[in-house]
Design a protein around this motif. Structure first.
Motif, PDB file in Angstrom:
ATOM      1  N   ASP A  17       0.887  -1.191  -0.076  1.00 46.39           N
ATOM      2  CA  ASP A  17      -0.057  -0.166  -0.057  1.00 46.39           C
ATOM      3  C   ASP A  17       1.096   1.189  -0.001  1.00 46.39           C
ATOM      4  N   SER A  18       0.431   2.395  -0.024  1.00 42.79           N
ATOM      5  CA  SER A  18       1.058   3.692  -0.069  1.00 42.79           C
ATOM      6  C   SER A  18       2.090   3.863   0.919  1.00 42.79           C
ATOM      7  N   GLU A  19       1.797   3.562   2.153  1.00 42.24           N
ATOM      8  CA  GLU A  19       2.617   3.484   3.315  1.00 42.24           C
ATOM      9  C   GLU A  19       4.039   2.812   2.943  1.00 42.24           C
ATOM     10  N   TRP A  20       3.733   1.777   2.512  1.00 36.32           N
ATOM     11  CA  TRP A  20       4.973   0.900   2.252  1.00 36.32           C
ATOM     12  C   TRP A  20       5.518   1.545   0.918  1.00 36.32           C
ATOM     13  N   ASP A  21       4.826   1.769  -0.257  1.00 45.50           N
ATOM     14  CA  ASP A  21       5.430   2.197  -1.391  1.00 45.50           C
ATOM     15  C   ASP A  21       6.304   3.552  -1.182  1.00 45.50           C
ATOM     16  N   THR A  44       0.720  -3.732   4.361  1.00 45.52           N
ATOM     17  CA  THR A  44      -0.436  -2.987   4.436  1.00 45.52           C
ATOM     18  C   THR A  44      -0.106  -2.128   5.735  1.00 45.52           C
ATOM     19  N   GLY A  45      -1.464  -1.488   6.059  1.00 41.43           N
ATOM     20  CA  GLY A  45      -1.481  -0.670   7.232  1.00 41.43           C
ATOM     21  C   GLY A  45      -1.660  -1.312   8.537  1.00 41.43           C
ATOM     22  N   ALA A  94       2.102  -5.344   8.873  1.00 44.50           N
ATOM     23  CA  ALA A  94       1.362  -3.906   9.337  1.00 44.50           C
ATOM     24  C   ALA A  94       2.614  -2.863   9.153  1.00 44.50           C
ATOM     25  N   HIS A  95       2.374  -1.758   8.443  1.00 47.07           N
ATOM     26  CA  HIS A  95       3.601  -0.819   8.434  1.00 47.07           C
ATOM     27  C   HIS A  95       3.765  -0.132   9.776  1.00 47.07           C
ATOM     28  N   GLY A  96       2.780   0.440  10.231  1.00 48.30           N
ATOM     29  CA  GLY A  96       3.043   1.247  11.546  1.00 48.30           C
ATOM     30  C   GLY A  96       3.584   0.420  12.490  1.00 48.30           C
TER      31      GLY A  96
END
Length: 169
Positions: free
Chosen positions: A9-13, A53-54, A101-103
């Motif tokens: 997802d955008s957080e990782w990208d 993902t988030g 999970a990114h966070g």
């Protein structure tokens, strides 16, 4: 032949990291520390999916499948149990899904003073070992799994994530 279906997802990208390459290296490193290593290079298609993902997506999955309404760093959903019993020339072997999970991953990496990429690779290895049938429900299983993780990470030139524990496994 190993195939990893990776979704980010955008957080990782937004990190600019080549997650596909890191995921491939981590999964292969995990395989290399098991009797299942030949499957990663053999003629039979071996597939797994990895979703980066988030926290909210992971929280929802963790609540639904584990009854824990909070995000966690990695979830693994194995699809097979005895992969060595499968014929070498059979249909594609679907191992299962790994979700990070990114966070949570980023916070844990910061707490450890390491790069998010380094911690993510550890979690990818950990998740892959779960897909290959390893677990950490008791001390013996935990010791075995952690030892495999340490060796896989060392093969990637990454540090032992358990080195700062007072008790070695």
């Amino acid at each position: 032949m190993l195939d990893i279906a990776l979704e980010t997802d955008s957080e990782w990208d937004s990190s600019g990291t080549d997650w596909a390459t890191l995921a491939d290296r981590a999964v292969r490193a995990a395989f290399s520390e098991t009797p299942h290593a030949p499957l990663a290079e053999g003629p039979r298609a071996v597939e797994l999916s990895m979703v980066l993902t988030g926290d909210e997506d992971v929280r929802a999955l963790n609540a639904q499948w584990r009854g824990k309404d909070k995000p966690t760093n990695v979830l693994s959903f194995p699809m097979v149990e005895a992969i060595l019993d499968e014929p070498a020339d059979g249909p594609p072997l679907l191992l299962g899904d790994i979700i990070l999970a990114h966070g949570v991953c980023s916070r844990e990496a910061a707490d450890k003073g390491i790069a998010t990429e380094t911690h993510a690779q550890h979690l990818m290895i950990h998740g892959t070992l779960h897909l290959l049938g390893y677990d950490h429900h008791d001390d013996d299983e935990a010791h075995d799994m952690e030892s495999r993780e340490i060796r896989a990470l060392a093969g990637l030139g990454l540090p032992d994530p358990y080195a700062d524990r007072q008790e070695a496994c």
